[in-house]
Enzyme design. Structure first.
Site, mmCIF file in Angstrom:
data_model
loop_
_atom_site.group_PDB
_atom_site.id
_atom_site.type_symbol
_atom_site.label_atom_id
_atom_site.label_comp_id
_atom_site.label_asym_id
_atom_site.label_seq_id
_atom_site.Cartn_x
_atom_site.Cartn_y
_atom_site.Cartn_z
ATOM 1 N N PRO A 2 0.765 -1.240 -0.152
ATOM 2 C CA PRO A 2 0.196 -0.131 0.131
ATOM 3 C C PRO A 2 0.772 1.367 0.034
ATOM 4 C CG PRO A 2 -0.824 -1.629 1.507
ATOM 5 C CD PRO A 2 0.567 -1.989 1.012
ATOM 6 N N GLU A 3 0.419 2.168 -0.739
ATOM 7 C CA GLU A 3 1.321 3.442 -1.056
ATOM 8 C C GLU A 3 0.359 4.659 -0.561
ATOM 9 O OE1 GLU A 3 3.259 3.736 -4.782
ATOM 10 O OE2 GLU A 3 3.982 1.729 -5.003
ATOM 11 N N LYS A 57 2.946 7.430 4.989
ATOM 12 C CA LYS A 57 1.910 6.184 5.124
ATOM 13 C C LYS A 57 1.179 5.663 6.444
ATOM 14 C CE LYS A 57 4.828 3.594 2.347
ATOM 15 N NZ LYS A 57 5.261 2.636 1.385
ATOM 16 N N HIS A 90 -4.236 -14.206 10.109
ATOM 17 C CA HIS A 90 -3.589 -12.889 9.912
ATOM 18 C C HIS A 90 -4.504 -11.620 10.456
ATOM 19 C CE1 HIS A 90 -0.876 -15.328 7.593
ATOM 20 N NE2 HIS A 90 -1.500 -15.527 6.684
ATOM 21 N N ARG A 109 2.130 -10.758 6.087
ATOM 22 C CA ARG A 109 3.616 -10.382 6.291
ATOM 23 C C ARG A 109 4.301 -9.806 7.418
ATOM 24 N NH1 ARG A 109 6.205 -8.866 0.765
ATOM 25 N NH2 ARG A 109 7.873 -9.804 1.577
ATOM 26 N N ARG A 151 22.752 15.629 -6.797
ATOM 27 C CA ARG A 151 22.496 14.281 -6.207
ATOM 28 C C ARG A 151 22.734 13.517 -7.651
ATOM 29 N NH1 ARG A 151 19.207 13.884 -1.774
ATOM 30 N NH2 ARG A 151 19.678 11.555 -2.193
#
Length: 271
Positions: A2-3, A57, A90, A109, A151
């Site tokens: 998920p972003e 997030k 889970h 996870r 950079r």
């Protein structure tokens, strides 16, 4: 994973169900997430949720005496459910409310997080070094160009650095760079100010579109009510390696950068 759009969709989905609602119980089935769930999360019992915010997030449920922080990790989902909904594999954490509903975290996870931040110092320690929100006024023309000076890292790696800007994860970095016509391997320092400003605007557009369409459902993500997100149908490059470019029909190519998949069009995107 998920972003930012998926977490924002989650925030928008759960807010109407929890704001001003009093917590009656906290259920912890498995403490072993990214960090052990502390017993202090039970401090929320007896308190109403004042507001639900998002930083990067992280979801932040604000209470009068502290903040409950939630992170979905690699595979987590948070759903609004009835309290008598059977527990599934889970399902590690429930925040139970007096009005009969619960927030349930499912995380196969176990890279997610549930923490209690009792004061501003706790919050600053975790969130202080994060870059600006990409949909805020702080992420404006000139910002990326100034940060990219000297950079040498690839622009995609640069965009995914949370110290530069938060929430531009792999899916949306791929999509934004394609729409901006910039190769993911281009060095950040070599991109001129005009192209950087264009990229800034495109990042905002891509993220806003993803939020409006309920996020991107690829494998793990669903909205707070269990429905999928539909932005996957709008993806132009991510997950389409080997297929034809939607613009020029050239075969899309895929490389690995920082152990992440980068998909691009060798014709439409330049250094």
């Amino acid at each position: 994973m998920p972003e930012l759009p998926e977490v924002e969709v989650c925030r928008l989905g759960i807010s109407p169900h929890v704001i001003a609602q009093e917590v009656s119980e906290v259920i912890i089935r498995n403490k072993r997430l990214r960090w052990p769930i502390p017993d202090e999360v039970c401090s929320a019992v007896g308190l109403p949720v004042l507001k639900v915010e998002r930083r990067a997030k992280y979801l932040l449920l604000r209470f009068s005496t502290g903040t409950l922080l939630l992170h979905l990790g690699m595979s987590g989902t948070i759903r609004v459910i009835e309290q008598d909904t059977p527990v599934a594999k889970h399902d590690h954490f429930d925040l139970v409310f007096k009005h009969g509903k619960s927030l349930r975290l499912n995380d196969p996870r176990r890279f997610g997080a549930v923490l209690w931040l009792a004061n501003d110092e706790d919050e600053l320690g975790l969130l202080a070094k994060l870059g600006p929100e990409p949909l805020s006024d702080d992420f404006a023309e000139g910002y990326l160009f100034s940060k990219a000076k000297n950079r040498k890292v690839p622009i995609k790696t640069f965009l995914m650095n949370n110290h530069v800007v938060v929430g531009v994860g792999n899916i949306y970095a791929n999509e934004a760079l394609f729409q901006a016509g910039i190769l993911p391997t281009a060095k950040a320092k070599d991109i001129d100010e005009h192209r950087m400003n264009s990229l800034t605007a495109i990042i905002k557009k891509v993220l806003s579109a993803a939020i409006a369409q309920g996020g991107t459902t690829l494998k793990d993500f669903t909205q707070a009510d269990g429905r999928p997100g539909y932005f996957a149908q709008s993806l132009m490059v991510y997950g389409r390696a080997g297929e034809a470019c939607v613009t020029c029909k050239t075969k899309l190519q895929e490389i690995r950068q920082s152990n992440r998949s980068s998909v691009f069009c060798p014709s439409c995107q330049q250094d």
